[in-house]
Scaffold this motif. Structure first.
Motif, PDB file in Angstrom:
ATOM      1  N   PHE A  22      63.514   5.630 -55.725  1.00 30.99           N
ATOM      2  CA  PHE A  22      63.554   7.077 -55.929  1.00 30.99           C
ATOM      3  C   PHE A  22      64.235   7.402 -57.253  1.00 30.99           C
ATOM      4  O   PHE A  22      63.774   8.261 -58.009  1.00 30.99           O
ATOM      5  CB  PHE A  22      64.274   7.771 -54.766  1.00 30.99           C
ATOM      6  N   GLU A  23      65.317   6.706 -57.534  1.00 34.49           N
ATOM      7  CA  GLU A  23      66.040   6.927 -58.793  1.00 34.49           C
ATOM      8  C   GLU A  23      65.137   6.637 -59.994  1.00 34.49           C
ATOM      9  O   GLU A  23      65.148   7.376 -60.983  1.00 34.49           O
ATOM     10  CB  GLU A  23      67.291   6.041 -58.837  1.00 34.49           C
ATOM     11  N   LEU A  24      64.326   5.606 -59.892  1.00 32.16           N
ATOM     12  CA  LEU A  24      63.416   5.252 -60.985  1.00 32.16           C
ATOM     13  C   LEU A  24      62.277   6.256 -61.146  1.00 32.16           C
ATOM     14  O   LEU A  24      61.805   6.485 -62.258  1.00 32.16           O
ATOM     15  CB  LEU A  24      62.815   3.869 -60.734  1.00 32.16           C
ATOM     16  N   MET A  25      61.831   6.852 -60.044  1.00 32.81           N
ATOM     17  CA  MET A  25      60.631   7.691 -60.060  1.00 32.81           C
ATOM     18  C   MET A  25      60.902   9.185 -60.117  1.00 32.81           C
ATOM     19  O   MET A  25      60.005   9.959 -60.446  1.00 32.81           O
ATOM     20  CB  MET A  25      59.785   7.403 -58.816  1.00 32.81           C
ATOM     21  N   GLU A  39      64.181  17.623 -54.544  1.00 35.59           N
ATOM     22  CA  GLU A  39      65.479  17.358 -53.923  1.00 35.59           C
ATOM     23  C   GLU A  39      65.321  16.261 -52.882  1.00 35.59           C
ATOM     24  O   GLU A  39      64.279  16.146 -52.240  1.00 35.59           O
ATOM     25  CB  GLU A  39      66.022  18.620 -53.241  1.00 35.59           C
ATOM     26  N   LEU A  40      66.390  15.484 -52.713  1.00 32.55           N
ATOM     27  CA  LEU A  40      66.440  14.440 -51.692  1.00 32.55           C
ATOM     28  C   LEU A  40      67.678  14.669 -50.841  1.00 32.55           C
ATOM     29  O   LEU A  40      68.772  14.880 -51.379  1.00 32.55           O
ATOM     30  CB  LEU A  40      66.508  13.055 -52.345  1.00 32.55           C
ATOM     31  N   TYR A  41      67.489  14.646 -49.527  1.00 34.59           N
ATOM     32  CA  TYR A  41      68.581  14.833 -48.573  1.00 34.59           C
ATOM     33  C   TYR A  41      68.637  13.639 -47.626  1.00 34.59           C
ATOM     34  O   TYR A  41      67.609  13.026 -47.342  1.00 34.59           O
ATOM     35  CB  TYR A  41      68.360  16.089 -47.724  1.00 34.59           C
ATOM     36  N   GLN A  42      69.850  13.354 -47.130  1.00 35.21           N
ATOM     37  CA  GLN A  42      70.034  12.326 -46.113  1.00 35.21           C
ATOM     38  C   GLN A  42      70.677  12.975 -44.899  1.00 35.21           C
ATOM     39  O   GLN A  42      71.659  13.722 -45.038  1.00 35.21           O
ATOM     40  CB  GLN A  42      70.916  11.195 -46.638  1.00 35.21           C
ATOM     41  N   ASP A  43      70.141  12.695 -43.722  1.00 35.80           N
ATOM     42  CA  ASP A  43      70.651  13.276 -42.485  1.00 35.80           C
ATOM     43  C   ASP A  43      72.093  12.836 -42.248  1.00 35.80           C
ATOM     44  O   ASP A  43      72.421  11.663 -42.382  1.00 35.80           O
ATOM     45  CB  ASP A  43      69.759  12.844 -41.321  1.00 35.80           C
ATOM     46  N   LYS A  44      72.949  13.769 -41.894  1.00 42.71           N
ATOM     47  CA  LYS A  44      74.364  13.474 -41.661  1.00 42.71           C
ATOM     48  C   LYS A  44      74.586  12.653 -40.398  1.00 42.71           C
ATOM     49  O   LYS A  44      75.524  11.862 -40.330  1.00 42.71           O
ATOM     50  CB  LYS A  44      75.161  14.771 -41.572  1.00 42.71           C
ATOM     51  N   ASN A  45      73.754  12.861 -39.378  1.00 44.72           N
ATOM     52  CA  ASN A  45      73.947  12.180 -38.106  1.00 44.72           C
ATOM     53  C   ASN A  45      73.151  10.889 -37.979  1.00 44.72           C
ATOM     54  O   ASN A  45      73.488  10.039 -37.165  1.00 44.72           O
ATOM     55  CB  ASN A  45      73.584  13.116 -36.952  1.00 44.72           C
ATOM     56  N   ASN A  46      72.097  10.758 -38.753  1.00 44.82           N
ATOM     57  CA  ASN A  46      71.285   9.546 -38.724  1.00 44.82           C
ATOM     58  C   ASN A  46      70.982   9.152 -40.169  1.00 44.82           C
ATOM     59  O   ASN A  46      70.029   9.651 -40.764  1.00 44.82           O
ATOM     60  CB  ASN A  46      69.991   9.782 -37.940  1.00 44.82           C
ATOM     61  N   PRO A  47      71.759   8.245 -40.730  1.00 48.98           N
ATOM     62  CA  PRO A  47      71.603   7.899 -42.153  1.00 48.98           C
ATOM     63  C   PRO A  47      70.291   7.195 -42.481  1.00 48.98           C
ATOM     64  O   PRO A  47      69.990   6.966 -43.654  1.00 48.98           O
ATOM     65  CB  PRO A  47      72.806   7.000 -42.438  1.00 48.98           C
TER      66      PRO A  47
END
Length: 98
Positions: A22-25, A39-47
């Motif tokens: 993702f960082e590369l693209m 935007e990219l998000y990561q779930d707080k309860n399920n990483p």
């Protein structure tokens, strides 16, 4: 404004590879014609769960991206890392307050 929300779920051991790719693209995706925001998000309860939000001028802009070599490159790499089928929603942005 047209928004595409995609839910991605990965095997834990594949998360570093996803984030590295993702960082590369991300800059190339963001510079796709008609793309206004990524935007990219990561779930707080399920990483293992991530969400991408991409804002597009029109649905056709998203479709053009989805038919591009860049999308093929990103998706062919990413889909090998999943632990569940991805889910996607296309929504119209109605209100935004800051």
């Amino acid at each position: 404004m047209f928004v595409r929300i995609v839910k991605l779920s990965f095997h834990p051991e594949n998360i570093p590879a996803f984030l590295e790719n993702f960082e590369l693209m991300k800059e190339r995706i963001r510079k796709s014609p008609g793309n206004c925001l990524l935007e990219l998000y990561q779930d707080k309860n399920n990483p293992e769960v991530f969400f991408t939000y991409s804002y597009w001028e029109t649905e056709q802009d998203l479709e053009n991206y989805r038919q591009s070599e860049l999308f093929y490159e990103v998706w062919s790499f990413t889909k090998k890392l999943f632990n569940a089928a991805p889910e996607a929603w296309s929504v119209d942005k109605l209100v935004s307050m800051k």
